[in-house]
Design a protein around this motif. Structure first.
Motif, mmCIF file in Angstrom:
data_model
loop_
_atom_site.group_PDB
_atom_site.id
_atom_site.type_symbol
_atom_site.label_atom_id
_atom_site.label_comp_id
_atom_site.label_asym_id
_atom_site.label_seq_id
_atom_site.Cartn_x
_atom_site.Cartn_y
_atom_site.Cartn_z
ATOM 1 N N PHE A 121 0.598 -1.051 0.051
ATOM 2 C CA PHE A 121 0.205 0.134 0.075
ATOM 3 C C PHE A 121 1.032 1.330 0.011
ATOM 4 N N GLU A 126 -0.884 12.973 4.631
ATOM 5 C CA GLU A 126 -1.607 11.919 4.144
ATOM 6 C C GLU A 126 -1.649 11.052 4.938
ATOM 7 N N ASP A 141 -3.477 6.888 5.269
ATOM 8 C CA ASP A 141 -3.951 5.793 4.336
ATOM 9 C C ASP A 141 -4.428 4.807 5.280
ATOM 10 N N THR A 189 -5.960 1.269 5.630
ATOM 11 C CA THR A 189 -6.010 -0.133 5.002
ATOM 12 C C THR A 189 -6.673 -1.265 5.607
ATOM 13 N N VAL A 197 -7.127 0.146 -0.001
ATOM 14 C CA VAL A 197 -6.488 1.354 0.558
ATOM 15 C C VAL A 197 -7.381 2.526 0.559
ATOM 16 N N TYR A 198 -7.470 3.572 1.681
ATOM 17 C CA TYR A 198 -8.263 4.583 1.092
ATOM 18 C C TYR A 198 -7.109 5.825 1.503
ATOM 19 N N TYR A 199 -6.775 6.706 0.462
ATOM 20 C CA TYR A 199 -5.906 7.862 0.826
ATOM 21 C C TYR A 199 -6.560 9.117 1.341
ATOM 22 N N ASP A 201 -8.577 12.910 -2.454
ATOM 23 C CA ASP A 201 -8.779 11.685 -1.925
ATOM 24 C C ASP A 201 -9.060 10.518 -2.873
#
Length: 333
Positions: A25, A109, A111, A113, A130-132, A155
């Motif tokens: 990720f 940032e 992340d 997961t 994974v969400y950024y 995002d």
């Protein structure tokens, strides 16, 4: 194959996944995470297979490099990671933080997961999402005409799959495929594919060092291609003739890294060379580097880079000094 060897292979693969979750990720900036072959813990230091486990690290890198592109303006970046694992690391959820310096100036940032890691003999899989998240972004606006230069929200989400195969206890190869339906909020599809290889160097090569320090060196490399589509946002401009946002083709590119890492107890040190085939003009199109608006549309964020990182890490499968009766004092033994 004897059952004992099969069990040892599973231990190796699970330890690799615990220490290398970033490879799936996070940025390839510290590709040794994915690639360092794990050292075996003595039986008295190994934890039993836990129903719930954890892994964490805190590190400093001279640049935050995400698949060949600087996310910190070629400057240093503080980074952290915490992950909880369930059912002996079959399922996991985690949080990364990265210090960034992006055109939209987010605070950080983050992340988020989650995924699963099934293991089959010498083959392991990591299937996750994974969400950024980039909090408090500030859209860049052209002061002369009020045109948007960036999107308001970067995002995005990725779906990722990774496979690792342990050819020998020292040699591990892997393959990754990662897909984003809307890369960096650009409404552009992006798919990254890569292959990896890692080799633990023999301790005999470092016989000039004390025995306790000679066995932690490994080399690793990654080569991949990023397939990226066309951006369609307010930053690309509204085309009245077609009644929608104009499309801008984002450049696809090749990426690679190679490096050497050293692991001693809870410390990991990595030096790595990164390269892409993006030109400075393509790099500006890809990144929106704010300096490109003043220098003729060029960016140096995608050029060759040598990046060093130092990390303090631990997990329930490899606690390091936390498993020693002397605690922190055990680090110096």
């Amino acid at each position: 194959m004897a059952r004992g060897n099969k069990v040892m292979s599973k231990i190796n693969l699970r330890a690799l996944l615990l220490s290398g979750a970033l490879a799936l990720f996070g940025p390839p900036g510290l590709a040794a995470d994915l690639l360092s072959a794990p050292k075996q813990m003595p039986p008295e230091a190994k934890a039993s297979d836990p129903l719930i486990g954890f892994s964490f690290y805190s590190q400093y890198a001279t640049d935050y490099n995400f698949r060949g592109v600087s996310q910190s303006n070629r400057q240093g970046s503080f980074q952290t990671f915490f992950e909880a694992q369930f059912f002996n690391n079959f399922a996991y959820t985690g949080l990364y933080t990265w210090q960034v310096r992006l055109p939209t100036r987010p605070d950080f940032e983050f992340d988020l997961t989650a995924g699963i890691r099934p293991v089959f003999e010498k083959l392991s899989l990591d299937l996750g999402v994974v969400y950024y998240f980039y909090p408090n972004e500030q859209r860049l606006i052209n002061p002369t005409n009020g045109a948007f230069l960036t999107t308001a929200n970067s995002d995005f989400i990725e779906y990722a799959g990774k496979a690792l195969y342990q050819i020998t206890p020292e040699l591990i190869v892997g393959a990754n495929i990662i897909h984003a339906p809307s890369f960096f909020g650009q409404h552009a599809t992006a798919t990254y594919t890569s292959g990896t290889i890692a080799y633990t160097l023999p301790a005999s090569w470092f016989s000039f060092l004390p025995e306790a320090y000679a066995g932690g060196f490994s080399i690793s490399a990654e080569g991949g291609h990023y397939f990226i589509g066309a951006a369609k946002t307010s930053a690309t401009g509204f085309d009245a003739s077609i009644g929608r946002f104009a499309t801008v083709d984002l450049p696809s590119y090749n990426y690679g890294n190679v490096g050497i890492s050293y692991n001693y107890k809870n410390i990991l040190i990595d030096f790595r060379y990164h390269t892409t085939d993006l030109t400075p003009t393509q790099c500006f199109t890809f990144t929106g580097d704010y300096r490109g608006y003043f220098n003729g549309g060029r960016s140096g964020w995608c050029g060759d880079a040598i990046i060093g990182a130092i990390r303090w890490q631990a997990s329930t499968s490899a606690p390091g000094i936390y498993a020693e009766p002397s605690g922190l004092f055990g680090f110096f033994k």
